[in-house]
Design a protein around this motif. Structure first.
Motif, PDB file in Angstrom:
ATOM      1  N   MET A   1     -16.155  20.072  47.274  1.00 14.87           N
ATOM      2  CA  MET A   1     -16.974  18.813  47.912  1.00 14.87           C
ATOM      3  C   MET A   1     -18.457  19.271  47.386  1.00 14.87           C
ATOM      4  N   THR A   2     -19.111  18.299  47.100  1.00 14.46           N
ATOM      5  CA  THR A   2     -20.427  18.344  46.543  1.00 14.46           C
ATOM      6  C   THR A   2     -21.600  17.605  47.777  1.00 14.46           C
ATOM      7  N   GLU A   3     -22.615  18.149  47.763  1.00 13.16           N
ATOM      8  CA  GLU A   3     -23.914  17.795  48.323  1.00 13.16           C
ATOM      9  C   GLU A   3     -24.904  17.411  47.916  1.00 13.16           C
ATOM     10  N   GLN A   4     -25.545  16.331  47.905  1.00 16.50           N
ATOM     11  CA  GLN A   4     -26.712  15.863  47.250  1.00 16.50           C
ATOM     12  C   GLN A   4     -27.913  15.617  48.414  1.00 16.50           C
ATOM     13  N   ARG A   5     -29.118  15.863  48.214  1.00 17.32           N
ATOM     14  CA  ARG A   5     -30.072  15.408  48.953  1.00 17.32           C
ATOM     15  C   ARG A   5     -31.248  14.502  48.537  1.00 17.32           C
ATOM     16  N   TYR A   6     -31.722  13.273  48.977  1.00 12.70           N
ATOM     17  CA  TYR A   6     -32.796  12.515  48.579  1.00 12.70           C
ATOM     18  C   TYR A   6     -33.877  12.381  49.512  1.00 12.70           C
ATOM     19  N   HIS A   7     -34.869  12.338  49.000  1.00 18.76           N
ATOM     20  CA  HIS A   7     -36.099  11.989  49.816  1.00 18.76           C
ATOM     21  C   HIS A   7     -36.212  10.276  49.600  1.00 18.76           C
ATOM     22  N   VAL A   8     -36.136   9.819  50.784  1.00 18.95           N
ATOM     23  CA  VAL A   8     -36.153   8.218  50.681  1.00 18.95           C
ATOM     24  C   VAL A   8     -37.433   7.439  51.517  1.00 18.95           C
ATOM     25  N   ILE A   9     -38.001   6.937  50.818  1.00 19.75           N
ATOM     26  CA  ILE A   9     -39.385   6.154  51.425  1.00 19.75           C
ATOM     27  C   ILE A   9     -38.725   4.677  51.834  1.00 19.75           C
ATOM     28  N   GLY A  10     -39.407   4.437  53.078  1.00 23.10           N
ATOM     29  CA  GLY A  10     -39.185   3.021  53.813  1.00 23.10           C
ATOM     30  C   GLY A  10     -38.023   3.164  54.729  1.00 23.10           C
ATOM     31  N   SER A  41     -34.993  12.153  54.733  1.00 21.08           N
ATOM     32  CA  SER A  41     -33.969  12.903  54.299  1.00 21.08           C
ATOM     33  C   SER A  41     -32.601  12.331  54.233  1.00 21.08           C
ATOM     34  N   VAL A  42     -31.991  12.147  53.092  1.00 21.74           N
ATOM     35  CA  VAL A  42     -30.666  11.500  53.025  1.00 21.74           C
ATOM     36  C   VAL A  42     -29.809  12.562  52.618  1.00 21.74           C
ATOM     37  N   THR A  43     -28.491  13.129  53.049  1.00 22.01           N
ATOM     38  CA  THR A  43     -27.848  13.890  52.438  1.00 22.01           C
ATOM     39  C   THR A  43     -26.398  13.100  52.286  1.00 22.01           C
ATOM     40  N   VAL A  44     -25.865  13.382  50.991  1.00 21.11           N
ATOM     41  CA  VAL A  44     -24.681  12.685  50.699  1.00 21.11           C
ATOM     42  C   VAL A  44     -23.780  13.709  50.314  1.00 21.11           C
ATOM     43  N   THR A  45     -22.543  13.516  51.103  1.00 20.83           N
ATOM     44  CA  THR A  45     -21.436  14.666  50.793  1.00 20.83           C
ATOM     45  C   THR A  45     -20.406  13.925  50.055  1.00 20.83           C
ATOM     46  N   GLY A  46     -19.389  14.307  49.070  1.00 24.32           N
ATOM     47  CA  GLY A  46     -18.349  13.860  48.696  1.00 24.32           C
ATOM     48  C   GLY A  46     -17.723  14.500  47.311  1.00 24.32           C
ATOM     49  N   GLU A  47     -16.782  14.142  46.841  1.00 22.63           N
ATOM     50  CA  GLU A  47     -16.175  14.692  45.646  1.00 22.63           C
ATOM     51  C   GLU A  47     -16.661  13.690  44.496  1.00 22.63           C
ATOM     52  N   ALA A  48     -17.022  14.472  43.304  1.00 21.10           N
ATOM     53  CA  ALA A  48     -17.460  13.858  42.146  1.00 21.10           C
ATOM     54  C   ALA A  48     -18.618  12.776  42.570  1.00 21.10           C
ATOM     55  N   LEU A  49     -19.827  13.151  43.202  1.00 16.31           N
ATOM     56  CA  LEU A  49     -20.910  12.303  43.426  1.00 16.31           C
ATOM     57  C   LEU A  49     -21.315  12.029  41.959  1.00 16.31           C
ATOM     58  N   ASP A  50     -21.783  10.840  41.672  1.00 12.36           N
ATOM     59  CA  ASP A  50     -22.624  10.143  40.573  1.00 12.36           C
ATOM     60  C   ASP A  50     -24.014   9.966  41.324  1.00 12.36           C
ATOM     61  N   GLY A  51     -25.161  10.803  41.265  1.00 16.17           N
ATOM     62  CA  GLY A  51     -26.288  10.706  41.502  1.00 16.17           C
ATOM     63  C   GLY A  51     -27.076   9.445  41.148  1.00 16.17           C
ATOM     64  N   SER A  52     -26.584   8.975  40.016  1.00 13.47           N
ATOM     65  CA  SER A  52     -27.243   7.696  39.640  1.00 13.47           C
ATOM     66  C   SER A  52     -26.648   6.518  40.047  1.00 13.47           C
ATOM     67  N   LYS A  53     -25.531   6.534  40.622  1.00 13.65           N
ATOM     68  CA  LYS A  53     -25.018   5.346  41.418  1.00 13.65           C
ATOM     69  C   LYS A  53     -25.283   5.496  42.800  1.00 13.65           C
ATOM     70  N   ALA A  66     -37.628   8.693  46.351  1.00 10.87           N
ATOM     71  CA  ALA A  66     -38.929   9.241  46.031  1.00 10.87           C
ATOM     72  C   ALA A  66     -38.719  10.742  45.103  1.00 10.87           C
ATOM     73  N   ALA A  67     -37.658  11.427  45.493  1.00  4.15           N
ATOM     74  CA  ALA A  67     -37.202  12.659  45.016  1.00  4.15           C
ATOM     75  C   ALA A  67     -35.856  13.157  45.232  1.00  4.15           C
ATOM     76  N   VAL A  68     -35.009  13.964  44.133  1.00  3.18           N
ATOM     77  CA  VAL A  68     -33.808  14.338  44.352  1.00  3.18           C
ATOM     78  C   VAL A  68     -33.993  15.836  44.939  1.00  3.18           C
TER      79      VAL A  68
END
Length: 69
Positions: A1-10, A41-53, A66-68
């Protein structure tokens, strides 16, 4: 399981969070999306995450990455 975090504006309300969550959950490999409106903050969890998607889905939902983190 992979976790990615993003800072999102709006994101300003629960409806924004619901829209974003629905869009990001549609990305292949995403199992769970956690949103913190207070920090943008947005935290996305899953298998084989594609950050660009994930970033593309956030943008398509009408928000800006705004940022990864």
């Amino acid at each position: 399981m992979t976790e990615q975090r993003y800072h999102v504006i709006g994101m300003t309300c629960g409806r924004c969070a619901d829209t974003l969550e629905t869009k990001v959950c549609g990305v292949y490999g995403v199992d769970r999306v956690g949103i913190d409106l207070d920090t943008g903050s947005v935290t996305v969890t899953g298998e084989a995450l594609d950050g660009s998607k994930v970033c593309a889905a956030i943008t398509e939902a009408g928000f800006e990455v705004a940022a990864v983190l």
